[in-house]
Design a protein around this motif. Structure first.
Motif, PDB file in Angstrom:
ATOM      1  N   ALA A  82      32.180  41.785  41.936  1.00 31.41           N
ATOM      2  CA  ALA A  82      32.293  43.236  41.752  1.00 31.41           C
ATOM      3  C   ALA A  82      33.554  43.589  40.982  1.00 31.41           C
ATOM      4  CB  ALA A  82      32.273  43.938  43.104  1.00 31.41           C
ATOM      5  N   SER A  83      34.652  42.895  41.299  1.00 31.04           N
ATOM      6  CA  SER A  83      35.913  43.162  40.616  1.00 31.04           C
ATOM      7  C   SER A  83      35.808  42.808  39.129  1.00 31.04           C
ATOM      8  CB  SER A  83      37.040  42.367  41.274  1.00 31.04           C
ATOM      9  OG  SER A  83      38.249  42.522  40.575  1.00 31.04           O
ATOM     10  N   MET A  84      35.198  41.644  38.830  1.00 31.79           N
ATOM     11  CA  MET A  84      35.050  41.240  37.436  1.00 31.79           C
ATOM     12  C   MET A  84      34.136  42.207  36.693  1.00 31.79           C
ATOM     13  SD  MET A  84      35.556  39.346  34.815  1.00 31.79           S
ATOM     14  CE  MET A  84      36.409  37.866  35.371  1.00 31.79           C
ATOM     15  N   ALA A  85      33.047  42.622  37.340  1.00 29.39           N
ATOM     16  CA  ALA A  85      32.121  43.565  36.703  1.00 29.39           C
ATOM     17  C   ALA A  85      32.803  44.894  36.411  1.00 29.39           C
ATOM     18  CB  ALA A  85      30.896  43.767  37.582  1.00 29.39           C
ATOM     19  N   GLU A  86      33.598  45.386  37.365  1.00 29.33           N
ATOM     20  CA  GLU A  86      34.302  46.653  37.156  1.00 29.33           C
ATOM     21  C   GLU A  86      35.313  46.534  36.027  1.00 29.33           C
ATOM     22  OE1 GLU A  86      33.828  49.666  38.362  1.00 29.33           O
ATOM     23  OE2 GLU A  86      32.035  48.829  39.312  1.00 29.33           O
ATOM     24  N   ALA A  87      36.024  45.398  35.981  1.00 26.15           N
ATOM     25  CA  ALA A  87      36.996  45.203  34.904  1.00 26.15           C
ATOM     26  C   ALA A  87      36.301  45.177  33.541  1.00 26.15           C
ATOM     27  CB  ALA A  87      37.759  43.897  35.132  1.00 26.15           C
ATOM     28  N   LEU A  88      35.138  44.532  33.479  1.00 29.26           N
ATOM     29  CA  LEU A  88      34.409  44.480  32.215  1.00 29.26           C
ATOM     30  C   LEU A  88      33.877  45.854  31.815  1.00 29.26           C
ATOM     31  CD1 LEU A  88      32.394  41.152  32.613  1.00 29.26           C
ATOM     32  CD2 LEU A  88      34.368  41.568  31.145  1.00 29.26           C
ATOM     33  N   LYS A  89      33.443  46.623  32.801  1.00 28.01           N
ATOM     34  CA  LYS A  89      32.932  47.969  32.488  1.00 28.01           C
ATOM     35  C   LYS A  89      34.041  48.874  31.960  1.00 28.01           C
ATOM     36  CE  LYS A  89      29.097  47.741  35.758  1.00 28.01           C
ATOM     37  NZ  LYS A  89      28.544  48.179  37.056  1.00 28.01           N
ATOM     38  N   ARG A  90      35.268  48.640  32.443  1.00 28.42           N
ATOM     39  CA  ARG A  90      36.399  49.426  31.931  1.00 28.42           C
ATOM     40  C   ARG A  90      36.767  49.001  30.514  1.00 28.42           C
ATOM     41  NH1 ARG A  90      38.342  48.591  37.233  1.00 28.42           N
ATOM     42  NH2 ARG A  90      39.697  46.904  36.484  1.00 28.42           N
ATOM     43  N   SER A  91      36.777  47.679  30.283  1.00 32.10           N
ATOM     44  CA  SER A  91      37.193  47.186  28.963  1.00 32.10           C
ATOM     45  C   SER A  91      36.056  47.220  27.941  1.00 32.10           C
ATOM     46  CB  SER A  91      37.728  45.756  29.085  1.00 32.10           C
ATOM     47  OG  SER A  91      36.725  44.878  29.560  1.00 32.10           O
ATOM     48  N   GLU A  92      34.813  47.113  28.432  1.00 30.53           N
ATOM     49  CA  GLU A  92      33.651  47.109  27.542  1.00 30.53           C
ATOM     50  C   GLU A  92      32.639  48.131  28.058  1.00 30.53           C
ATOM     51  OE1 GLU A  92      33.764  45.345  24.921  1.00 30.53           O
ATOM     52  OE2 GLU A  92      35.362  43.911  25.371  1.00 30.53           O
ATOM     53  N   PRO A  93      32.925  49.417  27.899  1.00 32.18           N
ATOM     54  CA  PRO A  93      32.067  50.448  28.508  1.00 32.18           C
ATOM     55  C   PRO A  93      30.636  50.456  27.998  1.00 32.18           C
ATOM     56  CG  PRO A  93      33.650  51.420  26.978  1.00 32.18           C
ATOM     57  CD  PRO A  93      34.066  50.006  27.170  1.00 32.18           C
ATOM     58  N   ASP A  94      30.405  49.909  26.819  1.00 33.40           N
ATOM     59  CA  ASP A  94      29.049  49.902  26.265  1.00 33.40           C
ATOM     60  C   ASP A  94      28.250  48.660  26.668  1.00 33.40           C
ATOM     61  OD1 ASP A  94      29.528  52.299  24.953  1.00 33.40           O
ATOM     62  OD2 ASP A  94      30.332  51.291  23.174  1.00 33.40           O
ATOM     63  N   LEU A  95      28.886  47.754  27.399  1.00 30.07           N
ATOM     64  CA  LEU A  95      28.222  46.517  27.797  1.00 30.07           C
ATOM     65  C   LEU A  95      27.542  46.693  29.154  1.00 30.07           C
ATOM     66  CD1 LEU A  95      27.770  43.457  27.192  1.00 30.07           C
ATOM     67  CD2 LEU A  95      29.876  43.015  28.496  1.00 30.07           C
ATOM     68  N   ASP A  96      26.244  46.392  29.214  1.00 34.33           N
ATOM     69  CA  ASP A  96      25.496  46.448  30.466  1.00 34.33           C
ATOM     70  C   ASP A  96      25.816  45.192  31.282  1.00 34.33           C
ATOM     71  OD1 ASP A  96      23.663  46.977  32.494  1.00 34.33           O
ATOM     72  OD2 ASP A  96      22.000  46.059  31.391  1.00 34.33           O
ATOM     73  N   VAL A  97      26.487  45.359  32.421  1.00 36.62           N
ATOM     74  CA  VAL A  97      26.914  44.233  33.251  1.00 36.62           C
ATOM     75  C   VAL A  97      26.235  44.322  34.615  1.00 36.62           C
ATOM     76  CG1 VAL A  97      28.858  43.013  34.299  1.00 36.62           C
ATOM     77  CG2 VAL A  97      29.151  44.175  32.099  1.00 36.62           C
ATOM     78  N   ARG A  98      25.602  43.239  35.008  1.00 36.83           N
ATOM     79  CA  ARG A  98      24.987  43.150  36.330  1.00 36.83           C
ATOM     80  C   ARG A  98      25.486  41.912  37.052  1.00 36.83           C
ATOM     81  NH1 ARG A  98      18.927  43.106  34.629  1.00 36.83           N
ATOM     82  NH2 ARG A  98      19.837  42.597  32.597  1.00 36.83           N
ATOM     83  N   THR A  99      25.375  41.902  38.375  1.00 36.47           N
ATOM     84  CA  THR A  99      25.807  40.758  39.169  1.00 36.47           C
ATOM     85  C   THR A  99      24.670  40.292  40.067  1.00 36.47           C
ATOM     86  OG1 THR A  99      26.688  42.138  40.963  1.00 36.47           O
ATOM     87  CG2 THR A  99      28.204  41.552  39.174  1.00 36.47           C
ATOM     88  N   VAL A 100      24.648  38.986  40.323  1.00 34.89           N
ATOM     89  CA  VAL A 100      23.641  38.378  41.191  1.00 34.89           C
ATOM     90  C   VAL A 100      24.315  37.332  42.061  1.00 34.89           C
ATOM     91  CG1 VAL A 100      21.561  36.956  41.288  1.00 34.89           C
ATOM     92  CG2 VAL A 100      21.780  38.709  39.529  1.00 34.89           C
ATOM     93  N   VAL A 101      24.048  37.355  43.366  1.00 35.16           N
ATOM     94  CA  VAL A 101      24.457  36.286  44.273  1.00 35.16           C
ATOM     95  C   VAL A 101      23.188  35.601  44.742  1.00 35.16           C
ATOM     96  CG1 VAL A 101      25.589  35.677  46.440  1.00 35.16           C
ATOM     97  CG2 VAL A 101      26.521  37.510  45.014  1.00 35.16           C
ATOM     98  N   GLY A 102      23.012  34.325  44.366  1.00 33.12           N
ATOM     99  CA  GLY A 102      21.771  33.622  44.672  1.00 33.12           C
ATOM    100  C   GLY A 102      21.998  32.426  45.558  1.00 33.12           C
ATOM    101  N   GLY A 103      21.047  32.166  46.448  1.00 36.20           N
ATOM    102  CA  GLY A 103      21.105  30.985  47.291  1.00 36.20           C
ATOM    103  C   GLY A 103      20.541  29.782  46.565  1.00 36.20           C
ATOM    104  N   GLY A 104      21.268  28.690  46.562  1.00 40.01           N
ATOM    105  CA  GLY A 104      20.826  27.480  45.881  1.00 40.01           C
ATOM    106  C   GLY A 104      21.936  26.875  45.063  1.00 40.01           C
ATOM    107  N   THR A 105      21.633  25.759  44.439  1.00 42.15           N
ATOM    108  CA  THR A 105      22.605  25.086  43.586  1.00 42.15           C
ATOM    109  C   THR A 105      22.725  25.839  42.265  1.00 42.15           C
ATOM    110  OG1 THR A 105      20.898  23.662  42.649  1.00 42.15           O
ATOM    111  CG2 THR A 105      22.066  22.836  44.598  1.00 42.15           C
ATOM    112  N   PRO A 106      23.768  25.571  41.489  1.00 41.52           N
ATOM    113  CA  PRO A 106      23.936  26.284  40.219  1.00 41.52           C
ATOM    114  C   PRO A 106      22.728  26.173  39.304  1.00 41.52           C
ATOM    115  CG  PRO A 106      25.968  25.189  40.799  1.00 41.52           C
ATOM    116  CD  PRO A 106      24.963  24.749  41.811  1.00 41.52           C
ATOM    117  N   GLU A 107      22.152  24.968  39.172  1.00 39.68           N
ATOM    118  CA  GLU A 107      21.017  24.849  38.262  1.00 39.68           C
ATOM    119  C   GLU A 107      19.812  25.643  38.759  1.00 39.68           C
ATOM    120  OE1 GLU A 107      21.007  20.929  40.683  1.00 39.68           O
ATOM    121  OE2 GLU A 107      22.459  22.327  39.806  1.00 39.68           O
ATOM    122  N   GLN A 108      19.634  25.708  40.079  1.00 39.10           N
ATOM    123  CA  GLN A 108      18.524  26.478  40.622  1.00 39.10           C
ATOM    124  C   GLN A 108      18.719  27.975  40.382  1.00 39.10           C
ATOM    125  OE1 GLN A 108      18.791  25.135  44.666  1.00 39.10           O
ATOM    126  NE2 GLN A 108      17.306  23.481  44.386  1.00 39.10           N
TER     127      GLN A 108
END
Length: 311
Positions: A82-108
Motif C-alpha cells: 500500500a505504501s509503495m502504491a501510494e508513493a507511485l500514485k503521488r509521483s506518477e498520478p497518471d499511472l494505474d497502480v494495483r496491488t495483489v497479495v496471493g497465496g503460493g510461490t512466486p511463480e504460481q
C-alpha cells in the motif's frame, strides 16, 4: 514464424520490499509508462527457498521450504504494498497502480496474476540464491521463466548507461524468433540499437560458469558452420528489420561458451534478450541453460521470451 505471447494488459512485478524489488518496480514503472500500460504489484505469501541461515543439506527437503506465511506475517507486506502504491500514485498520478497479495510461490502467483490480467510482461528483481539451493530447489527467476507464457524481465546487474544497446542472443532457430521481436520492439520504443549476438556451439562442455558435475560432458547436438549460422540469423532478423526500419542492427560473433560470451556483451548494455527452449530437466542439469545462466550472471537486466505458436 513464432511470436511471444505479449498481452495488452499491465506490467506485473513481484514486490517484497527488498532493495532489489524496489529497483525492479522502478524499471517496471518506466516500461509501463513507455507502453501506456498500468502496473500491478504482486506479493507472494510462500517463498520457494529456505529462510536465511537454514541448512538445506541437514534439513529434509519437505521441511526446508517454509509453508505459507501466517496472516500476521502477511499484514506487513500489505502495508508495504500500500505504501509503495501510494508513493507511485503521488509521483506518477497518471499511472494505474494495483496491488495483489496471493497465496503460493512466486511463480504460481505471478503467472496467475499475469494470465488473469493478460499482462504485457512480468518483471522481477534479482535474487541472491546460492548454487546448491538453485540446483536443488531452483530459483525464482528460473521457475517464473519456465512457467510464464509471456516475457519475463529480471532487473539485475549495474544501472544501464544511457543509450546502451539491446543485446539479442540468437542462433536463428525458431525458439529465438520471438526474442528477436521483443528486442526490436524494445529498441524501437527506447531509441536504441540492437546487437544480434551469435555464438558458435561448443559441444564438449557443460555449463560455462557453474559446471555442477565438475568435468566435460558430451552435447550430442552438433555445431554448424559460421556462414550457415549467419544466414539463419539474417533470415530470422529480416522481418523485424522491415517492421522496425528505424532500429540499427549490428551482427556480433561471440567467442567462447554462449553464456560467457553473452555475459561479456551485456556489460554497458540496456537489456539482454534471450529465447528459452524447453529442454528436459536432465539436459539442463548436465549442460545448463543459457537463459538460466544469464539470469544469474548478466551485467544488465535480462528478458527471457518463450515462443508461442501463431494461428
Amino acid at each position: 514464424m513464432s511470436a511471444a505471447q505479449t498481452g495488452t494488459g499491465p506490467v506485473v512485478t513481484g514486490f517484497d520490499g527488498s532493495p532489489e524489488a524496489r529497483r525492479a518496480v522502478r524499471w517496471a514503472v518506466a516500461e509501463a509508462k513507455t507502453r501506456g500500460l498500468g502496473l500491478v504489484l504482486a506479493y507472494c505469501t510462500h517463498d520457494r527457498l529456505p529462510p536465511p541461515g537454514s541448512d538445506p543439506v541437514a534439513t529434509p527437503l519437505n521441511e526446508a521450504v517454509p509453508h505459507a506465511a501466517d496472516e500476521a506475517d502477511v499484514e506487513p507486506a500489505r502495508r508495504q504494498l500500500a505504501s509503495m502504491a501510494e508513493a507511485l500514485k503521488r509521483s506518477e498520478p497518471d499511472l494505474d497502480v494495483r496491488t495483489v497479495v496471493g497465496g503460493g510461490t512466486p511463480e504460481q502467483v505471478l503467472t496467475s496474476v499475469a494470465d488473469e490480467t493478460d499482462a504485457a510482461m512480468i518483471v522481477l528483481g534479482e535474487s541472491h540464491t546460492g548454487l546448491f539451493a538453485r540446483a536443488v530447489l531452483g530459483s525464482t527467476e528460473s521457475e517464473v521463466t519456465k512457467t510464464a507464457g509471456r516475457p519475463v524481465v529480471v532487473v539485475r546487474g549495474d544501472e544501464p548507461p544511457p543509450g546502451g544497446p539491446v543485446i539479442l542472443g540468437t542462433d536463428g532457430s525458431e525458439h529465438s524468433a520471438p526474442a528477436a521481436g521483443f528486442a526490436f520492439d524494445f529498441a524501437s520504443r527506447h531509441g536504441l540499437t540492437v546487437h544480434a549476438v551469435h555464438v558458435a556451439r561448443m559441444p564438449l562442455w557443460g555449463p560455462a560458469s557453474e559446471p555442477l558435475l565438475g568435468g566435460p560432458v558430451l552435447d550430442p547436438a552438433p555445431g554448424i558452420p559460421q556462414e550457415v549460422a549467419d544466414q539463419l540469423v539474417a533470415r530470422q532478423l529480416e522481418p523485424w528489420r522491415e517492421r522496425y526500419p528505424e532500429v540499427s542492427v549490428e551482427l556480433v560473433h561471440g567467442v567462447g561458451p554462449a553464456a560467457q560470451a553473452l555475459t561479456v556483451q551485456s556489460s554497458e548494455s540496456a537489456l539482454l534478450v534471450l529465447g528459452r527452449s524447453d529442454h528436459g530437466d536432465l539436459r539442463r542439469l548436465l549442460l545448463g541453460s543459457i537463459s538460466d545462466d544469464a539470469l544469474h550472471h548478466a551485467h544488465c537486466p535480462v528478458a527471457v521470451v518463450r515462443a508461442q505458436p501463431v494461428d
